[in-house]
Design an enzyme around this catalytic site. Structure first.
Site, PDB file in Angstrom:
ATOM      1  N   PRO A  31     -16.289 -32.746 -13.572  1.00 15.28           N
ATOM      2  CA  PRO A  31     -15.475 -31.821 -12.765  1.00 15.28           C
ATOM      3  C   PRO A  31     -16.150 -30.461 -12.725  1.00 15.28           C
ATOM      4  O   PRO A  31     -16.506 -29.901 -13.765  1.00 15.28           O
ATOM      5  CB  PRO A  31     -14.143 -31.768 -13.525  1.00 15.28           C
ATOM      6  CG  PRO A  31     -14.508 -32.103 -14.943  1.00 15.28           C
ATOM      7  CD  PRO A  31     -15.665 -33.052 -14.874  1.00 15.28           C
ATOM      8  N   VAL A  33     -15.824 -26.619 -10.717  1.00 17.68           N
ATOM      9  CA  VAL A  33     -15.063 -25.757  -9.816  1.00 17.68           C
ATOM     10  C   VAL A  33     -15.911 -25.404  -8.607  1.00 17.68           C
ATOM     11  O   VAL A  33     -17.059 -24.987  -8.731  1.00 17.68           O
ATOM     12  CB  VAL A  33     -14.605 -24.480 -10.548  1.00 17.68           C
ATOM     13  CG1 VAL A  33     -13.951 -23.517  -9.564  1.00 17.68           C
ATOM     14  CG2 VAL A  33     -13.632 -24.835 -11.659  1.00 17.68           C
ATOM     15  N   GLN A  85      -8.609 -33.723 -12.077  1.00 17.29           N
ATOM     16  CA  GLN A  85      -8.466 -32.853 -13.248  1.00 17.29           C
ATOM     17  C   GLN A  85      -7.595 -31.643 -12.939  1.00 17.29           C
ATOM     18  O   GLN A  85      -7.771 -30.975 -11.913  1.00 17.29           O
ATOM     19  CB  GLN A  85      -9.825 -32.364 -13.736  1.00 17.29           C
ATOM     20  CG  GLN A  85      -9.713 -31.596 -15.052  1.00 17.29           C
ATOM     21  CD  GLN A  85     -11.020 -31.001 -15.527  1.00 17.29           C
ATOM     22  OE1 GLN A  85     -11.483 -30.009 -14.988  1.00 17.29           O
ATOM     23  NE2 GLN A  85     -11.629 -31.607 -16.542  1.00 17.29           N
ATOM     24  N   CYS A 114     -12.811 -25.667 -20.234  1.00 13.08           N
ATOM     25  CA  CYS A 114     -13.288 -24.492 -19.500  1.00 13.08           C
ATOM     26  C   CYS A 114     -13.430 -23.295 -20.436  1.00 13.08           C
ATOM     27  O   CYS A 114     -12.456 -22.867 -21.054  1.00 13.08           O
ATOM     28  CB  CYS A 114     -12.333 -24.150 -18.367  1.00 13.08           C
ATOM     29  SG  CYS A 114     -12.848 -22.691 -17.430  1.00 13.08           S
ATOM     30  N   LYS A 153     -10.568 -33.834 -21.428  1.00 12.87           N
ATOM     31  CA  LYS A 153     -11.942 -33.367 -21.584  1.00 12.87           C
ATOM     32  C   LYS A 153     -11.919 -32.144 -22.484  1.00 12.87           C
ATOM     33  O   LYS A 153     -11.251 -31.147 -22.167  1.00 12.87           O
ATOM     34  CB  LYS A 153     -12.563 -33.028 -20.229  1.00 12.87           C
ATOM     35  CG  LYS A 153     -14.023 -32.599 -20.299  1.00 12.87           C
ATOM     36  CD  LYS A 153     -14.600 -32.405 -18.896  1.00 12.87           C
ATOM     37  CE  LYS A 153     -16.086 -32.094 -18.958  1.00 12.87           C
ATOM     38  NZ  LYS A 153     -16.405 -30.835 -19.632  1.00 12.87           N
ATOM     39  N   HIS A 181     -17.568 -32.518 -24.758  1.00 12.30           N
ATOM     40  CA  HIS A 181     -18.740 -31.674 -24.510  1.00 12.30           C
ATOM     41  C   HIS A 181     -19.267 -31.215 -25.867  1.00 12.30           C
ATOM     42  O   HIS A 181     -18.532 -30.621 -26.654  1.00 12.30           O
ATOM     43  CB  HIS A 181     -18.363 -30.465 -23.648  1.00 12.30           C
ATOM     44  CG  HIS A 181     -19.536 -29.666 -23.183  1.00 12.30           C
ATOM     45  ND1 HIS A 181     -19.595 -29.089 -21.933  1.00 12.30           N
ATOM     46  CD2 HIS A 181     -20.712 -29.357 -23.780  1.00 12.30           C
ATOM     47  CE1 HIS A 181     -20.743 -28.456 -21.793  1.00 12.30           C
ATOM     48  NE2 HIS A 181     -21.427 -28.598 -22.916  1.00 12.30           N
ATOM     49  N   ASN A 215     -20.734 -35.463 -22.887  1.00 16.67           N
ATOM     50  CA  ASN A 215     -21.051 -34.441 -21.895  1.00 16.67           C
ATOM     51  C   ASN A 215     -21.964 -33.393 -22.520  1.00 16.67           C
ATOM     52  O   ASN A 215     -21.709 -32.926 -23.624  1.00 16.67           O
ATOM     53  CB  ASN A 215     -19.752 -33.800 -21.395  1.00 16.67           C
ATOM     54  CG  ASN A 215     -19.973 -32.734 -20.341  1.00 16.67           C
ATOM     55  OD1 ASN A 215     -19.192 -31.798 -20.233  1.00 16.67           O
ATOM     56  ND2 ASN A 215     -21.020 -32.847 -19.554  1.00 16.67           N
ATOM     57  N   GLY A 216     -23.024 -33.043 -21.798  1.00 16.69           N
ATOM     58  CA  GLY A 216     -23.938 -31.999 -22.269  1.00 16.69           C
ATOM     59  C   GLY A 216     -25.306 -32.540 -22.612  1.00 16.69           C
ATOM     60  O   GLY A 216     -25.448 -33.626 -23.192  1.00 16.69           O
ATOM     61  N   GLU A 240     -24.227 -29.532 -14.490  1.00 17.27           N
ATOM     62  CA  GLU A 240     -25.159 -28.600 -13.858  1.00 17.27           C
ATOM     63  C   GLU A 240     -26.437 -29.277 -13.374  1.00 17.27           C
ATOM     64  O   GLU A 240     -26.985 -28.899 -12.337  1.00 17.27           O
ATOM     65  CB  GLU A 240     -25.492 -27.454 -14.817  1.00 17.27           C
ATOM     66  CG  GLU A 240     -24.335 -26.509 -15.043  1.00 17.27           C
ATOM     67  CD  GLU A 240     -24.801 -25.111 -15.395  1.00 17.27           C
ATOM     68  OE1 GLU A 240     -25.974 -24.969 -15.766  1.00 17.27           O
ATOM     69  OE2 GLU A 240     -23.992 -24.184 -15.262  1.00 17.27           O
TER      70      GLU A 240
END
Length: 529
Positions: A31, A33, A85, A114, A153, A181, A215-216, A240
């Protein structure tokens, strides 16, 4: 159009059964933004993404504001499996928001990752990680009220035992898939460090009954296997790195039938020839107020007929002389558009742009895009493999950044609705390396406002690239990483290799904004969560 329904027994399944029912996805689009909108998700799916998340949606706005809901969320029958999400800190509001999408997705995800300042001010995301009783209430109410599973998450807490306890609370409350993450909320932007895969592995070992996504730390295709091996996770999520390289999960390779490959090549040549008549907006011209000559970034937002070098000139010109002229220009433009629309209606026998038209351009574009996506066979290859390899009836080709940018614009045409700022943000991410090396094109990209103008800039960029591997010199993914050498990147040099947590990747490039003009256009994309 969103008529797809979730199987009625999904909620009654165990976490493992649910995960298997959606195909046990290993490659997941995160997800993001203002970034993981429908056209971008469809492009990622074309190149191997097996599960996609929507952008983070604000639960209060989504529940109360129909305009926000229409602008922020869209999907289609082919956009599955899909997790929607939400962020928020009120259980009832989250339930109201989630009820609006429960029949258009496979699960509802709670954002607890976030790390941005806006999340601190709004008291959501990673800033709820210590509020365990509140999280228990939120996940319990969502799980009880929805017809689809609830997932979460999270980010790591400073102490591993606290992370394990948090996960236990979420799972007991009803969480069926957990994404971890491998960094804390303080590790962001220029403070970001190596992803701690070994801590994700501890979460996975503590809760073997729950599907865990890592994640990451996924920068290249070659990072996927080491991440799965070290974390023992059920899948990997990328954010990213996907922004710059939507074909990451396919190893930047695609296989097409020879006939389709030749048709695509012919279409590209036809498109390039059509762009030879350049759009005047991207040509140097004089500012209507001060007379300064150059590629003008700003134009009158009402008539789009006059151009300015900055907002101050735009405001002054409007107040002094342009107001009345603008009204006349808009009136003439409206008359021209009406006459063209009437002519099209006569020639085509109906509304050519209508959603319900059997031969409408939108429908044709969508059908063409989906047909090509079905035909593309992603070919994950760890080696460099640049160029074409023909064998039998298939052609394998390495997909360049320019190809991906073109295909993203195709997706925007096929699945309209993405805002101008979102499209511009993706173009700056995907073309980051090329625009860094060609600042004049960066300025033109900032001035572009239509798909035709973006394609024109891409055509110029494609013509200037020296080799397909040029994109590796400067990476969007590396712009905030510790140890980046701004001076070396500015000189066009490659920095030393960095090795951390068993992840080897080329240390690249610069911090965002060090490349000069057009930086304000990149602000359209918020940080992935």
């Amino acid at each position: 159009a969103m008529d797809a329904t979730t199987p009625p027994d999904t909620k009654a399944m165990t976490p493992r059964e649910f995960y298997e029912s959606i195909g046990a996805p290993k490659l997941v689009c995160a997800p993001m933004v203002n970034a993981s909108e429908l056209p971008f998700r469809m492009l990622c799916r074309r190149y191997g993404a097996q599960l996609c998340y929507t952008p983070m949606l604000h639960s209060r706005l989504f529940a109360n504001d129909p305009l926000y809901r229409k602008r922020a969320f869209s999907t289609c029958a082919e956009d599955r499996p899909l997790f929607v999400q939400f962020c928020g800190n009120d259980a009832d509001t989250l339930v109201r928001a989630a009820k609006l999408v429960e029949h258009q997705c496979d699960a509802v995800d709670l954002n607890l990752g976030c790390p941005q300042g806006i999340a601190r001010r709004g008291r959501y995301g990673a800033f709820l990680l210590e509020e365990w009783e509140l999280l228990r209430e939120i996940v319990s109410k969502l799980s009880a009220a929805l017809s689809v599973p609830v997932t979460c998450k999270i980010r790591l807490l400073p102490k591993m035992e606290d992370t394990i306890e948090l996960c236990r609370i979420l799972i007991e409350a009803g969480c069926k898939v957990l994404t971890v993450h491998g960094r804390t909320r303080e590790e962001k932007k220029d403070k970001i460090g190596p992803c701690r895969w070994h801590e994700i592995a501890q979460v996975r070992a503590a809760f073997p009954e729950i599907p865990v996504l890592a994640n990451g730390g996924i920068e290249h295709f070659a990072d996927i296997a080491p991440c799965l091996r070290e974390t023992h996770a059920d899948g990997v999520m990328s954010s990213e790195a996907l922004l710059e390289n939507p074909a990451l999960f396919a190893g930047n390779m695609r296989r097409l039938s020879l006939q389709t490959a030749r048709e695509m090549e012919a279409q590209q040549k036809h498109r390039d020839s059509a762009l030879c008549a350049k759009d005047t907006r991207l040509e140097p011209k004089a500012c209507a107020q001060c007379g300064k000559v150059g590629v003008q970034t700003f134009s009158c937002t009402k008539c789009n007929e006059v151009f300015y070098c900055n907002r101050k000139c735009s405001s002054r010109h409007w107040k002094t002389s342009h107001r009345d002229t603008c009204l006349r220009l808009r009136s003439k433009k409206r008359q021209r558009e009406e006459s063209v629309a009437e002519a099209k209606d006569v020639l085509l026998g109906g509304d050519p742009d209508g959603e319900d038209s059997a031969q409408g351009p939108r429908k044709r574009k969508r059908e063409e895009y989906l047909h090509l996506s079905e035909e593309i066979q992603t070919a994950p290859i760890a080696g460099p493999g640049v160029g074409l390899e023909e064998g039998g009836d298939l052609q394998s080709k390495r997909v360049s950044q320019d190809d991906l940018a073109e295909e993203y614009l195709d997706a925007v045409e096929a699945f309209p609705g993405a805002s101008t700022s979102i499209v511009k943000g993706h173009m700056f991410s995907i073309c980051f390396a090329g625009l860094h090396d060609h600042p004049d094109l960066r300025q033109k990209m900032g001035a572009a406002g239509t798909l035709a103008q973006y394609r024109q800039v891409l055509r110029e960029l494609r013509g200037r690239r020296s080799s397909p591997s040029e994109a590796c010199k400067v990476a969007w993914y590396r712009r905030h990483r510790l140890g980046t050498k701004v001076e070396a990147a500015a000189a066009g040099e490659e920095s030393a290799e960095a090795t951390s947590s068993g992840q080897e990747s080329k240390q690249c490039s610069i911090r965002a904004g060090s490349s000069g003009g057009g930086v304000q256009d990149r602000q359209a994309v918020a940080q992935p969560k």
